[in-house]
Design a protein around this motif. Structure first.
Motif, PDB file in Angstrom:
ATOM      1  N   ILE A  53      10.317  45.580  35.425  1.00 17.20           N
ATOM      2  CA  ILE A  53       9.128  44.742  35.260  1.00 17.20           C
ATOM      3  C   ILE A  53       9.493  43.410  34.606  1.00 17.20           C
ATOM      4  O   ILE A  53       8.970  42.359  34.995  1.00 17.20           O
ATOM      5  N   THR A  66       8.132  43.363  46.467  1.00 18.39           N
ATOM      6  CA  THR A  66       7.770  43.710  45.094  1.00 18.39           C
ATOM      7  C   THR A  66       6.920  44.974  45.035  1.00 18.39           C
ATOM      8  O   THR A  66       7.121  45.819  44.161  1.00 18.39           O
ATOM      9  N   VAL A  70       7.922  48.263  42.804  1.00 17.04           N
ATOM     10  CA  VAL A  70       7.130  48.763  41.677  1.00 17.04           C
ATOM     11  C   VAL A  70       6.684  50.198  41.934  1.00 17.04           C
ATOM     12  O   VAL A  70       6.679  51.030  41.010  1.00 17.04           O
TER      13      VAL A  70
END
Length: 119
Positions: A53, A66, A70
């Motif tokens: 992060i 992304t 994540v």
């Protein structure tokens, strides 16, 4: 992404899988020592989540996107705790086998995280 952290987390997950798999082979449930091992591997996965992060916040972008990165980070951080809670519900060798399977899944997620980042 830190390649060394990914490698250490994957190897620790495989060691946990072997340890819990051996306990299942011996018809043993997960013991306190196994939960300490799960805590260490979970801590590594949480450190990896924070590092990932922070790198995203600094403007670095994973090669494959992304969102998927994540999602894999969150899945990796939740993998071992979920298996640990499930092993508490099944206090037989199958609980140990559940943790071993969860640790193998974490090791595979680590390889995939490395690929997503562009390794």
């Amino acid at each position: 992404m830190l390649d060394a952290l990914t490698l250490v987390t994957g190897v620790a997950a495989l060691l946990l899988a072997a340890w819990c798999g051996f306990a299942a082979y011996r018809d043993e449930a997960t013991k306190d020592w196994h939960f300490i091992g799960m805590a260490v591997v979970t801590l590594l996965a949480l450190v990896q989540l924070v590092v990932g992060i922070v790198q995203l916040a600094r403007g670095e972008d994973p090669e494959q996107g992304t969102t998927i990165f994540v999602a894999y980070l969150l899945g990796a951080a939740a993998c071992i705790p979920a298996a640990g809670f499930m092993s508490l519900a099944e206090r037989t060798k199958w609980g140990s086998l559940t943790v071993a399977a969860g640790a193998v899944v974490l090791a595979v997620l680590e390889v995939r995280l490395y690929d997503i980042w562009g390794g």
